[in-house]
Scaffold this motif. Sequence first.
Motif, PDB file in Angstrom:
ATOM      1  N   PRO A 111       0.889  -1.076  -0.058  1.00 59.53           N
ATOM      2  CA  PRO A 111       0.067  -0.093  -0.015  1.00 59.53           C
ATOM      3  C   PRO A 111       0.835   1.180  -0.066  1.00 59.53           C
ATOM      4  O   PRO A 111       0.495   2.436  -0.511  1.00 59.53           O
ATOM      5  N   THR A 112       2.107   1.151   0.588  1.00 59.61           N
ATOM      6  CA  THR A 112       2.735   2.510   0.763  1.00 59.61           C
ATOM      7  C   THR A 112       3.349   2.930  -0.644  1.00 59.61           C
ATOM      8  O   THR A 112       3.492   4.141  -1.091  1.00 59.61           O
ATOM      9  N   THR A 113       3.544   1.706  -1.346  1.00 60.54           N
ATOM     10  CA  THR A 113       3.937   2.206  -2.908  1.00 60.54           C
ATOM     11  C   THR A 113       2.898   2.702  -3.934  1.00 60.54           C
ATOM     12  O   THR A 113       3.211   3.439  -4.463  1.00 60.54           O
ATOM     13  N   LYS A 114       1.633   2.637  -3.279  1.00 57.45           N
ATOM     14  CA  LYS A 114       0.632   3.132  -3.988  1.00 57.45           C
ATOM     15  C   LYS A 114       0.496   4.577  -3.908  1.00 57.45           C
ATOM     16  O   LYS A 114       0.277   5.379  -4.938  1.00 57.45           O
ATOM     17  N   MET A 115       0.826   5.023  -2.586  1.00 59.36           N
ATOM     18  CA  MET A 115       0.821   6.637  -2.290  1.00 59.36           C
ATOM     19  C   MET A 115       2.056   7.075  -2.860  1.00 59.36           C
ATOM     20  O   MET A 115       1.905   8.258  -3.523  1.00 59.36           O
ATOM     21  N   LEU A 116       3.131   6.296  -3.252  1.00 56.93           N
ATOM     22  CA  LEU A 116       4.429   6.920  -3.924  1.00 56.93           C
ATOM     23  C   LEU A 116       3.873   7.025  -5.310  1.00 56.93           C
ATOM     24  O   LEU A 116       4.294   8.090  -5.884  1.00 56.93           O
ATOM     25  N   ALA A 117       3.099   6.138  -6.050  1.00 62.02           N
ATOM     26  CA  ALA A 117       2.700   6.168  -7.199  1.00 62.02           C
ATOM     27  C   ALA A 117       1.895   7.443  -7.746  1.00 62.02           C
ATOM     28  O   ALA A 117       2.041   7.968  -8.573  1.00 62.02           O
ATOM     29  N   LEU A 118       0.948   7.640  -6.675  1.00 64.11           N
ATOM     30  CA  LEU A 118      -0.119   8.591  -6.778  1.00 64.11           C
ATOM     31  C   LEU A 118       0.815  10.166  -6.731  1.00 64.11           C
ATOM     32  O   LEU A 118       0.498  11.028  -7.264  1.00 64.11           O
ATOM     33  N   ALA A 119       1.812  10.401  -5.830  1.00 64.08           N
ATOM     34  CA  ALA A 119       2.720  11.470  -5.857  1.00 64.08           C
ATOM     35  C   ALA A 119       3.355  11.614  -6.966  1.00 64.08           C
ATOM     36  O   ALA A 119       3.598  12.499  -7.646  1.00 64.08           O
ATOM     37  N   PHE A 120       3.928  10.251  -7.776  1.00 68.22           N
ATOM     38  CA  PHE A 120       4.215  10.522  -9.244  1.00 68.22           C
ATOM     39  C   PHE A 120       3.330  11.154 -10.034  1.00 68.22           C
ATOM     40  O   PHE A 120       3.856  11.860 -11.063  1.00 68.22           O
ATOM     41  N   LEU A 121       2.252  10.755 -10.155  1.00 64.43           N
ATOM     42  CA  LEU A 121       1.035  11.193 -10.851  1.00 64.43           C
ATOM     43  C   LEU A 121       0.905  12.680 -10.886  1.00 64.43           C
ATOM     44  O   LEU A 121       0.825  13.498 -11.851  1.00 64.43           O
ATOM     45  N   VAL A 122       1.021  13.247  -9.305  1.00 61.89           N
ATOM     46  CA  VAL A 122       0.717  14.766  -9.251  1.00 61.89           C
ATOM     47  C   VAL A 122       2.119  15.276 -10.013  1.00 61.89           C
ATOM     48  O   VAL A 122       1.898  16.291 -10.850  1.00 61.89           O
ATOM     49  N   LEU A 123       3.324  14.726  -9.801  1.00 60.43           N
ATOM     50  CA  LEU A 123       4.625  15.466 -10.638  1.00 60.43           C
ATOM     51  C   LEU A 123       4.454  15.109 -12.068  1.00 60.43           C
ATOM     52  O   LEU A 123       4.687  16.262 -12.638  1.00 60.43           O
ATOM     53  N   ILE A 124       3.772  14.027 -12.449  1.00 61.12           N
ATOM     54  CA  ILE A 124       3.640  14.139 -13.914  1.00 61.12           C
ATOM     55  C   ILE A 124       2.598  15.064 -14.444  1.00 61.12           C
ATOM     56  O   ILE A 124       2.887  15.708 -15.410  1.00 61.12           O
ATOM     57  N   ARG A 132      12.613  15.862 -18.690  1.00 62.70           N
ATOM     58  CA  ARG A 132      12.212  14.811 -18.019  1.00 62.70           C
ATOM     59  C   ARG A 132      13.171  13.778 -17.417  1.00 62.70           C
ATOM     60  O   ARG A 132      12.822  13.215 -16.737  1.00 62.70           O
ATOM     61  N   GLY A 133      14.549  14.367 -17.416  1.00 57.87           N
ATOM     62  CA  GLY A 133      15.571  13.607 -17.064  1.00 57.87           C
ATOM     63  C   GLY A 133      15.364  13.839 -15.475  1.00 57.87           C
ATOM     64  O   GLY A 133      15.589  12.886 -14.656  1.00 57.87           O
ATOM     65  N   TYR A 134      15.142  14.993 -15.241  1.00 55.13           N
ATOM     66  CA  TYR A 134      15.121  15.445 -13.667  1.00 55.13           C
ATOM     67  C   TYR A 134      13.702  14.740 -13.107  1.00 55.13           C
ATOM     68  O   TYR A 134      14.071  14.076 -11.779  1.00 55.13           O
ATOM     69  N   ILE A 135      12.527  14.804 -13.784  1.00 58.70           N
ATOM     70  CA  ILE A 135      11.508  14.149 -13.185  1.00 58.70           C
ATOM     71  C   ILE A 135      11.749  12.377 -13.010  1.00 58.70           C
ATOM     72  O   ILE A 135      11.374  11.975 -11.847  1.00 58.70           O
ATOM     73  N   TYR A 136      12.078  11.941 -13.802  1.00 57.68           N
ATOM     74  CA  TYR A 136      12.634  10.398 -14.104  1.00 57.68           C
ATOM     75  C   TYR A 136      13.672  10.027 -13.024  1.00 57.68           C
ATOM     76  O   TYR A 136      13.536   8.963 -12.365  1.00 57.68           O
ATOM     77  N   PHE A 137      14.510  10.850 -12.678  1.00 60.19           N
ATOM     78  CA  PHE A 137      15.674  10.563 -11.906  1.00 60.19           C
ATOM     79  C   PHE A 137      14.786  10.813 -10.309  1.00 60.19           C
ATOM     80  O   PHE A 137      15.132   9.910  -9.477  1.00 60.19           O
ATOM     81  N   ALA A 138      13.990  11.824 -10.273  1.00 54.39           N
ATOM     82  CA  ALA A 138      13.369  11.824  -9.005  1.00 54.39           C
ATOM     83  C   ALA A 138      12.413  10.680  -8.635  1.00 54.39           C
ATOM     84  O   ALA A 138      12.310  10.222  -7.644  1.00 54.39           O
ATOM     85  N   MET A 139      11.641  10.133  -9.662  1.00 50.77           N
ATOM     86  CA  MET A 139      11.033   9.121  -9.507  1.00 50.77           C
ATOM     87  C   MET A 139      11.768   7.719  -9.255  1.00 50.77           C
ATOM     88  O   MET A 139      11.424   6.821  -8.345  1.00 50.77           O
ATOM     89  N   LEU A 140      12.849   7.478  -9.833  1.00 55.49           N
ATOM     90  CA  LEU A 140      13.689   6.410  -9.646  1.00 55.49           C
ATOM     91  C   LEU A 140      14.529   6.392  -8.445  1.00 55.49           C
ATOM     92  O   LEU A 140      14.416   5.251  -7.573  1.00 55.49           O
ATOM     93  N   PHE A 141      14.613   7.522  -8.091  1.00 56.26           N
ATOM     94  CA  PHE A 141      15.481   7.619  -6.586  1.00 56.26           C
ATOM     95  C   PHE A 141      14.478   7.245  -5.350  1.00 56.26           C
ATOM     96  O   PHE A 141      14.588   6.665  -4.583  1.00 56.26           O
ATOM     97  N   SER A 142      12.901   8.214  -5.506  1.00 57.06           N
ATOM     98  CA  SER A 142      12.164   7.798  -4.574  1.00 57.06           C
ATOM     99  C   SER A 142      11.687   6.032  -4.744  1.00 57.06           C
ATOM    100  O   SER A 142      11.398   5.498  -3.662  1.00 57.06           O
ATOM    101  N   ALA A 143      11.669   5.623  -5.918  1.00 56.52           N
ATOM    102  CA  ALA A 143      11.101   4.240  -5.889  1.00 56.52           C
ATOM    103  C   ALA A 143      12.244   3.371  -5.287  1.00 56.52           C
ATOM    104  O   ALA A 143      11.892   2.193  -4.791  1.00 56.52           O
TER     105      ALA A 143
END
Length: 245
Positions: A184-197, A212-223
């Motif tokens: 469930p905690t990864t769902k909250m992270l994924a929702l935060a990704f959607l806000v960022l996108i 997009r490199g900055y965005i995907y780096f932030a997503m990869l680091f958080s994941a």
Amino acid sequence: MMELLTSPEAWAALLTLTALEIVLGIDNVIFISVIVSRIPPVQAKRARQIGLLLALVFRIVLLTLLVWLIGLTEPVITVKNVELSWRDIILIAGGAFLIAKATHEIHGEVEASDGEPNAEPRASAFFWVILQIIVIDIVFSLDSIITAIGMAQDLEIMVTAVVIACVVMYVSSGPVARFVANHPTTKMLALAFLVLIGVALVADGFKFHIPRGYIYFAMLFSAAVELFNVLARRNRRKAARPPVS
């Protein structure tokens, strides 16, 4: 066609465009994985299949409408000295939809009552999920195809790259959706990704490009951080189990 098969430039364009389409498809996979998590597993699988099939269909149809797509980048209105095209308007609307949807889901997760997670979904939930997937498929497909048009000149290369990317999206969507549902905690992270996108799409619509490199780096680091948290919780549960005698 044979000239394309024997052309190193064509193969280089295909590999580059396929990689780009796969990266751009990450957003689509995240959205579908989150949106199907509230319906039963059987319906969720069907929704993923329908959603990704529609993503493929939309991309191929849009590729055949190259002249119309090029026209979408022509300014149609001006807002405070910013000229907006139909592409910009669609990106702004799609980004706003993503932000609103992700915010609504985050609120639902935070404010959910104890009995809500086990509640039976409404009969119309499946069709509502499909409708939302269609809307976001159109937004992501438009951005993806306009990018493809700017990188390649041959329709065959663009169609092949799109098909390969959609196959990769389909293969990866199942494991991603199951992982989100089981943690469930990864769902909250994924929702935060959607806000960022969504914010990035709205910014693009208003001519403020966020690399997009900055965005995907932030997503990869958080994941990666969340993955370590999942592994740590799993190890703590194993350590807490009584030894088998």
